[in-house]
Design a protein around this motif. Sequence first.
Motif, PDB file in Angstrom:
ATOM      1  N   ARG A  79      -2.268  16.543   2.519  1.00 41.49           N
ATOM      2  CA  ARG A  79      -2.564  17.354   3.635  1.00 41.49           C
ATOM      3  C   ARG A  79      -2.159  18.763   3.370  1.00 41.49           C
ATOM      4  NH1 ARG A  79      -1.572  13.672   8.312  1.00 41.49           N
ATOM      5  NH2 ARG A  79      -3.734  13.163   7.159  1.00 41.49           N
ATOM      6  N   ASP A 123      -9.783  12.901   8.663  1.00 46.74           N
ATOM      7  CA  ASP A 123      -9.923  13.669   7.513  1.00 46.74           C
ATOM      8  C   ASP A 123      -9.677  12.788   6.332  1.00 46.74           C
ATOM      9  OD1 ASP A 123      -7.337  13.475   8.034  1.00 46.74           O
ATOM     10  OD2 ASP A 123      -6.940  15.651   7.722  1.00 46.74           O
ATOM     11  N   ILE A 127      -1.144   4.213   8.174  1.00 48.98           N
ATOM     12  CA  ILE A 127      -0.497   4.723   7.007  1.00 48.98           C
ATOM     13  C   ILE A 127      -0.545   6.357   6.596  1.00 48.98           C
ATOM     14  CG2 ILE A 127      -1.177   4.819   4.295  1.00 48.98           C
ATOM     15  CD1 ILE A 127      -1.726   1.615   4.799  1.00 48.98           C
ATOM     16  N   PHE A 128      -1.991   7.092   7.150  1.00 46.58           N
ATOM     17  CA  PHE A 128      -2.001   8.434   6.892  1.00 46.58           C
ATOM     18  C   PHE A 128      -1.188   9.233   7.987  1.00 46.58           C
ATOM     19  CE2 PHE A 128      -4.929   7.293   3.570  1.00 46.58           C
ATOM     20  CZ  PHE A 128      -4.862   8.346   2.721  1.00 46.58           C
ATOM     21  N   GLN A 151      -7.210  -4.071   0.863  1.00 50.53           N
ATOM     22  CA  GLN A 151      -6.089  -4.726   0.875  1.00 50.53           C
ATOM     23  C   GLN A 151      -5.916  -5.819   2.015  1.00 50.53           C
ATOM     24  OE1 GLN A 151      -3.341  -4.691  -1.444  1.00 50.53           O
ATOM     25  NE2 GLN A 151      -4.823  -3.851  -2.571  1.00 50.53           N
ATOM     26  N   LEU A 209       0.906  11.610   0.250  1.00 50.96           N
ATOM     27  CA  LEU A 209      -0.007  12.078   1.689  1.00 50.96           C
ATOM     28  C   LEU A 209       0.380  13.567   1.942  1.00 50.96           C
ATOM     29  CD1 LEU A 209       0.903   8.985   3.676  1.00 50.96           C
ATOM     30  CD2 LEU A 209      -1.468   9.419   2.554  1.00 50.96           C
ATOM     31  N   ASP A 210       1.677  13.819   1.598  1.00 56.96           N
ATOM     32  CA  ASP A 210       2.080  15.490   1.900  1.00 56.96           C
ATOM     33  C   ASP A 210       1.391  16.226   0.968  1.00 56.96           C
ATOM     34  OD1 ASP A 210       3.727  17.393   2.861  1.00 56.96           O
ATOM     35  OD2 ASP A 210       4.623  17.470   1.199  1.00 56.96           O
ATOM     36  N   ALA A 241      -7.395  11.346  -1.430  1.00 59.54           N
ATOM     37  CA  ALA A 241      -5.967  11.791  -1.237  1.00 59.54           C
ATOM     38  C   ALA A 241      -5.167  11.904  -2.751  1.00 59.54           C
ATOM     39  CB  ALA A 241      -5.054  10.812  -0.219  1.00 59.54           C
ATOM     40  N   ARG A 299       1.725   8.911   8.405  1.00 62.51           N
ATOM     41  CA  ARG A 299       3.117   9.124   7.987  1.00 62.51           C
ATOM     42  C   ARG A 299       3.698  10.530   7.866  1.00 62.51           C
ATOM     43  NH1 ARG A 299       2.240   5.550   3.692  1.00 62.51           N
ATOM     44  NH2 ARG A 299       4.213   6.236   2.961  1.00 62.51           N
ATOM     45  N   VAL A 300       2.714  11.317   7.400  1.00 63.42           N
ATOM     46  CA  VAL A 300       2.971  12.645   7.298  1.00 63.42           C
ATOM     47  C   VAL A 300       2.303  13.691   7.905  1.00 63.42           C
ATOM     48  CG1 VAL A 300       4.045  12.155   4.981  1.00 63.42           C
ATOM     49  CG2 VAL A 300       1.732  13.070   5.063  1.00 63.42           C
ATOM     50  N   LEU A 346       1.192   2.784  -3.184  1.00 64.36           N
ATOM     51  CA  LEU A 346       0.227   3.711  -3.639  1.00 64.36           C
ATOM     52  C   LEU A 346       0.178   5.200  -2.751  1.00 64.36           C
ATOM     53  CD1 LEU A 346      -2.247   4.244  -5.332  1.00 64.36           C
ATOM     54  CD2 LEU A 346      -3.714   3.384  -3.402  1.00 64.36           C
ATOM     55  N   TYR A 347       0.171   4.936  -1.356  1.00 66.34           N
ATOM     56  CA  TYR A 347       0.111   5.967  -0.588  1.00 66.34           C
ATOM     57  C   TYR A 347       1.793   6.419  -0.216  1.00 66.34           C
ATOM     58  CZ  TYR A 347      -4.775   5.255  -0.573  1.00 66.34           C
ATOM     59  OH  TYR A 347      -6.094   5.375  -0.675  1.00 66.34           O
ATOM     60  N   GLN A 348       2.269   7.085  -1.270  1.00 64.34           N
ATOM     61  CA  GLN A 348       3.686   7.322  -1.023  1.00 64.34           C
ATOM     62  C   GLN A 348       3.475   8.803  -0.068  1.00 64.34           C
ATOM     63  OE1 GLN A 348       6.059   7.637  -4.156  1.00 64.34           O
ATOM     64  NE2 GLN A 348       5.595   5.799  -5.134  1.00 64.34           N
ATOM     65  N   GLU A 349       4.668   9.177   0.553  1.00 64.91           N
ATOM     66  CA  GLU A 349       4.904   9.946   1.411  1.00 64.91           C
ATOM     67  C   GLU A 349       4.510  11.366   0.598  1.00 64.91           C
ATOM     68  OE1 GLU A 349       8.237  10.061   3.958  1.00 64.91           O
ATOM     69  OE2 GLU A 349       7.458   8.120   4.796  1.00 64.91           O
ATOM     70  N   LEU A 385       0.787  -1.347  -0.080  1.00 65.47           N
ATOM     71  CA  LEU A 385      -0.028   0.168   0.248  1.00 65.47           C
ATOM     72  C   LEU A 385       0.912   1.276   0.042  1.00 65.47           C
ATOM     73  CD1 LEU A 385      -2.753  -0.792   2.352  1.00 65.47           C
ATOM     74  CD2 LEU A 385      -3.213   0.168   0.286  1.00 65.47           C
ATOM     75  N   THR A 386       2.088   1.241   0.673  1.00 70.59           N
ATOM     76  CA  THR A 386       2.858   2.434   0.559  1.00 70.59           C
ATOM     77  C   THR A 386       3.310   2.608  -0.805  1.00 70.59           C
ATOM     78  OG1 THR A 386       4.636   0.898   1.290  1.00 70.59           O
ATOM     79  CG2 THR A 386       3.561   2.178   2.965  1.00 70.59           C
ATOM     80  N   ASP A 433     -10.154   6.596   0.170  1.00 73.43           N
ATOM     81  CA  ASP A 433      -8.623   6.038   0.622  1.00 73.43           C
ATOM     82  C   ASP A 433      -9.032   4.991   1.573  1.00 73.43           C
ATOM     83  OD1 ASP A 433      -7.341   7.724  -0.975  1.00 73.43           O
ATOM     84  OD2 ASP A 433      -7.802   9.409   0.184  1.00 73.43           O
ATOM     85  N   HIS A 446     -10.200  10.608   3.232  1.00 75.81           N
ATOM     86  CA  HIS A 446     -11.451  10.266   2.563  1.00 75.81           C
ATOM     87  C   HIS A 446     -11.984   8.823   2.181  1.00 75.81           C
ATOM     88  CE1 HIS A 446     -13.846  10.516  -1.169  1.00 75.81           C
ATOM     89  NE2 HIS A 446     -13.928  11.655  -0.966  1.00 75.81           N
TER      90      HIS A 446
END
Lengths: 150, 422
Positions: A17, B355, B418-419, B367, A13-14, A65, B421-422, A7-10, A4-5, B360, B357
Amino acid sequence: MSDLTDLYQELILDHNRRPRNFGSLTEANRSARGVNPLCGDKVAVHLRVEDEEVKEIRFEGTGCAISIASASVMTESLKGRTCGDARNLFERFHQMVAVDDGPASHPPEMGKLAAFAGVRHYPARVKCATLAWHTLRAALEGDAQAVSTE
Amino acid sequence: MKQQIKTAEWKSADDSYDVARVREDFPVLGETVHGKPLVYLDNAATAQKPRAVIQRLARYYETENSNIHRGVHRLSEIATRAYEDARSTVKGFLNAAEEREIVFVRGTTEAINLVARCYGGSRLRPGDEVVISAMEHHSNIVPWQLICQEKGAVLRVIPVDDDGDIVMDEYRRMLSDKTRMVALPHVSNALGTVNPIKEMIAEAHAAGAPVLVDGAQGAPHANVDVRDLDCDFYAFSGHKLYGPTGIGVLYGKAALLEDMPPYQGGGDMILSVSFEHTEYNALPYKFEAGTPHIAGVIGLGAAVGYLTNLGVEAVAAHEDRVVAYAVERLRSVAGVRLVGTPERRASLVSFVLGDVHAHDVGTILDQEGIAVRTGHHCAMPVMDRFGVPATVRASFACYNTEAEVDVLADGLEKVRRIFARV
């Protein structure tokens, strides 16, 4: 199945946000709205184009995201580029996220956009990643109709 | 993270309902998704099918396939009997007075369109009012919008409070001698609210208005008795009730159905046809033009039979336990906000996670082998009412367990990690 990481690379995500170039653009001369009726994502892309160059680009909207980060990275990648570059980049981005052809192949010139290469392992999410780009294309073509990913 | 769930853990707290046995009836529940056991919590979208239904469909196609209500040959007789037996089964399931009050349609959507078009189309006059609620699925909004626009009638919307319950005082105020139809969901697909429809039907009748109940989420989870409710129309879909897709039921009081013009023209719905005049067939065939979804009807009959054998009330009690556990367990996950905290809830829970979504959340849960619905649930006005673009919806059926709720809660913790992380 990929991690999953992937797909959801930092970076994604940054940008989700803290979206860059987020908001309206009063001096815009090209704008379009896009919706993904499946999940309700909405995006508007505003551009100020002078002499075929993207002088300024901003976006606003709500979404997951992937769609928000994609819009954000797109605006960063296009500022200062020509409209022709933008169209080419759209094609390459679309190819990268929508065509599953084995290992990720993303030429160095894709820059931060390469972070979205993992999307192609998640077919349900391709529309999230491309919504802003489809909207961009509509804006460049002066298409006032809201684009839909459906 | 649970990788494997032992069968023993599936056993429900109440020994009289053996959920492990029930699970064995559903072949798909043995599947793995991304290497994890399937945790299917998208039953409000469509329920899984028990072997009894799958095998009944196969038997029809392998040994009985024929057109119905025509042909004097043996297979046609068998298929016709099986088709009409299913109607009788559905009649019993809804406790309708007569078989001819059971019309087979494609699903809830078609049933509502039929009533809007045929009842609304022949009765509505400019200035008349149709009353719906703020918690409708789009399929109980758009058909009424279309017919109201065509007839110059007005669509009125009963508000919903912050918990997701209908504001009854507003509903009473809305009813008047202009009200020509009230259309309500038995159970909200986006919030899980069980509406006090019996009381609401009585109020509508006192104002002289008939009531259509959208039972898409009601019929699989509640013991529906159309005569006790005294509803005028009740619509539901087969595929949410362990039956095939593409088949559903419109119950209508015979007197109302008799007065309505046909929905579609074609074969089977006529008694005699000439180029000058067509005489329509009797109920329910007047509303079943063309070759129907014969296999679907027979499969639906098998699904109703399956549910009835389990016991509608026993299943509802089991689902109530699981959904109550889900509400409690989800509240313990940091960041979860329930959307809809109704007085009475059935079978599903809708929520957002911080927050992040819903889309996501759905991808990450997938998974883990968990199937949930994410999005607006074809109820955009409900999302607007609660100020969210989308929700995650976990919806439960006869085979779901508390252990699966735990897997869901663990999956949500993973989303948070996962969310974070940042």
